[in-house]
Design a protein around this motif. Structure first.
Motif, PDB file in Angstrom:
ATOM      1  N   VAL A  42      61.606  55.954  62.608  1.00  0.00           N
ATOM      2  CA  VAL A  42      61.563  54.882  61.614  1.00  0.00           C
ATOM      3  C   VAL A  42      61.065  53.578  62.242  1.00  0.00           C
ATOM      4  O   VAL A  42      60.392  52.778  61.585  1.00  0.00           O
ATOM      5  CB  VAL A  42      62.956  54.694  60.984  1.00  0.00           C
ATOM      6  CG1 VAL A  42      63.027  53.417  60.159  1.00  0.00           C
ATOM      7  CG2 VAL A  42      63.312  55.895  60.115  1.00  0.00           C
ATOM      8  N   ALA A 125      66.071  50.765  61.851  1.00  0.00           N
ATOM      9  CA  ALA A 125      67.008  51.641  61.146  1.00  0.00           C
ATOM     10  C   ALA A 125      68.441  51.130  61.284  1.00  0.00           C
ATOM     11  O   ALA A 125      68.910  50.840  62.379  1.00  0.00           O
ATOM     12  CB  ALA A 125      66.907  53.057  61.692  1.00  0.00           C
ATOM     13  N   THR A 137      62.817  56.709  55.999  1.00  0.00           N
ATOM     14  CA  THR A 137      64.028  57.506  56.215  1.00  0.00           C
ATOM     15  C   THR A 137      64.052  58.728  55.301  1.00  0.00           C
ATOM     16  O   THR A 137      64.317  59.849  55.745  1.00  0.00           O
ATOM     17  CB  THR A 137      65.291  56.666  55.969  1.00  0.00           C
ATOM     18  OG1 THR A 137      65.172  55.984  54.705  1.00  0.00           O
ATOM     19  CG2 THR A 137      65.500  55.652  57.083  1.00  0.00           C
ATOM     20  N   CYS A 142      62.602  62.222  57.507  1.00  0.00           N
ATOM     21  CA  CYS A 142      63.743  63.137  57.512  1.00  0.00           C
ATOM     22  C   CYS A 142      63.278  64.584  57.465  1.00  0.00           C
ATOM     23  O   CYS A 142      63.946  65.479  58.004  1.00  0.00           O
ATOM     24  CB  CYS A 142      64.676  62.838  56.348  1.00  0.00           C
ATOM     25  SG  CYS A 142      63.933  63.080  54.716  1.00  0.00           S
ATOM     26  N   SER A 440      66.494  54.555  51.727  1.00  0.00           N
ATOM     27  CA  SER A 440      67.630  55.007  52.539  1.00  0.00           C
ATOM     28  C   SER A 440      67.815  56.507  52.400  1.00  0.00           C
ATOM     29  O   SER A 440      67.274  57.150  51.487  1.00  0.00           O
ATOM     30  CB  SER A 440      68.913  54.288  52.130  1.00  0.00           C
ATOM     31  OG  SER A 440      69.328  54.691  50.829  1.00  0.00           O
TER      32      SER A 440
END
Length: 467
Positions: A42, A125, A137, A142, A440
């Motif tokens: 990130v 982050a 994220t 991810c 998020s």
């Protein structure tokens, strides 16, 4: 499309330890390291839309390659095409005769938008109440982490072949993806493709995305005069271009808000109830804003067409004078139903605009975007394995849902690998705010997603829906 999935054979082993407990324990043991890896990714500003960040995009690709190697993948390399951000490849072979799954994610991100709205630094982050905040994220660094974790869960000996393909251009429409797939077709050959770039139904409820709408984008230009004229001299006898354009755009919907373009098809989805109030809150809708259209909310979002005006090109308020504006433009975006043929949709919209143009004005329609929708094949061993893996990790059946957005590159995978089914799974949730400030990811959901991927691969390798 179905609703919540049915009970899966072998997922619930009542009276004994939880299924796939070894995978859960393995993932739990190294999950804090994966959280650190995600935070490190990130922190790199891999904004593919800006040429000024090309170096950061490449640096992110190099970091992804390093992480793949550290997780046990072999033959790790950057895949290159002239003029493109690099893709990243890694391979972890399975036992002889086992199927091979191509695991996709993308490591590029959207621009951050209005910094004043962010509550944290976008590329720093921050974890608050179990969620990591930062650009990329949930979309989609991810996904990179999920493929790393699944490999680590098997300690270098997976039950199927695992190939990873990480793209660096998804957020700019994947302009070179098909060229990558064609050039490296033999390297990427597989029996199934898993796209880790969708979203779950809610925190605590996993999902498989079974359909996506298609996309048409066009610039509509209306011209009423060559130069324009004084509004006091000509107004009332001749129309201006802005008023003409507004009247034309208003014909795209009927009084109830349904799309009024003949030839744009749709269908009714009744299996799932949508949390409309939650969606309105996520949108930030003003108090009292009504929904548009008829039918279920799921249908209006997933299986029926939608038309939005994204921008208008006309004089700014600060530049307005007493002149009949001679030309005005609008960018119009159409989300087509999953089964809609793009060519027929384009013709339907073009015909509608020409037939409804008022007052004899001149019209030009320039189509600038086009992508086909997606419908998942109804059944395949890989899809059944993922259903079971998701339920094993979350403890509840996966919701099988549509999404209103579009992933244009799916058509490229389908063309290059026609015998490999596409499966869309995700890690984010409706509150992840992808593409928006304060993006998020719920870290608990990420851990479950890794367990689910590992469990699904084990099921697929065993050839049966049981641990």
């Amino acid at each position: 499309m179905g609703g919540r999935g049915q009970d899966r054979v072998g997922v619930a082993m009542r009276g004994s330890s939880p299924p796939y407990q070894d995978l859960r324990e393995a993932v739990s043991s190294f999950f804090p390291e994966l959280v650190e890896d995600l935070a490190r990714l990130v922190s790199i500003r891999s904004i593919s839309a800006s040429g000024s960040h090309a170096g950061e995009v490449r640096r992110t690709g190099e970091e992804c390659a390093r992480l793949l190697q550290a997780s046990g993948y072999r033959d790790v390399r950057l895949l290159e095409i002239e003029g493109a951000h690099p893709a990243v490849y890694g391979h972890l072979p399975g036992p002889g005769g086992a199927p091979t799954v191509l695991l996709y994610a993308h490591y590029d991100v959207q621009p951050v938008g209005d910094l004043e709205v962010w509550e944290t630094e976008p590329f720093d982050a921050v974890v608050k109440e179990g969620r990591m905040y930062g650009r990329g994220t949930a979309d989609d660094k991810c996904g990179v982490i999920a493929h790393l974790g699944a490999a680590r869960a098997f300690g270098g000996s997976p039950p199927v072949g695992m190939k990873v393909f990480l793209e660096g251009e998804e957020e700019i429409g994947s302009p070179n993806l098909e060229a990558f797939l064609e050039r490296y077709e033999d390297l990427l050959s597989c029996d199934a493709v898993v796209i880790a770039d969708a979203a779950n139904w809610a925190v605590g409820v996993p999902a498989i995305t079974t359909s996506l709408r298609g996309l048409l984008g066009c610039i509509v230009e209306v011209r009423t005069a060559r130069l324009g004229g004084h509004s006091g001299v000509f107004g009332g006898l001749f129309p201006d271009a802005i008023t003409t354009l507004v009247r034309l755009l208003s014909t795209l919907h009927d009084e109830k808000g349904d799309v009024a373009v003949e030839g744009l098809v749709g269908s009714e989805e009744t299996d799932l109830e949508m949390p409309v109030d939650d969606l309105a809150e996520n949108l930030g809708a003003v108090a009292g804003l009504e929904t548009i259209g008829t039918g279920s909310a799921a249908s209006r979002l997933w299986t029926k067409p939608a038309i939005s005006v994204l921008a208008v090109d006309a004089p700014a308020m600060s530049e307005a004078i007493n002149l009949l504006v001679p030309v005005a433009r609008a960018k119009v975006s159409v989300r087509t139903a999953p089964g809609q043929n793009p060519e027929s949709a384009r013709q339907a919209l073009s015909d509608h605009l020409r037939e409804n143009l008022p007052w004899g004005a001149q019209l030009s329609v320039d189509f600038v975007e086009e992508a086909k929708g997606f419908q998942q094949v109804p059944s395949h061993p890989a899809i059944e394995a993922w259903r079971s893996g998701l339920e094993a990790a979350w403890g509840v059946p996966a919701v099988e849902k549509g999404e209103g957005g579009t992933i244009p590159f799916l058509a490229s995978f389908a063309r290059v690998f026609p015998d490999a089914p596409l499966l869309l799974a995700g890690i984010g949730d409706p509150g992840s705010a992808i593409h928006a400030p304060n993006e998020s990811l719920d870290l608990g959901e990420l851990e479950k997603a890794i367990v689910a991927e590992a469990a699904a691969l084990r099921i697929l390798g065993a050839g049966a829906g049981r641990p």
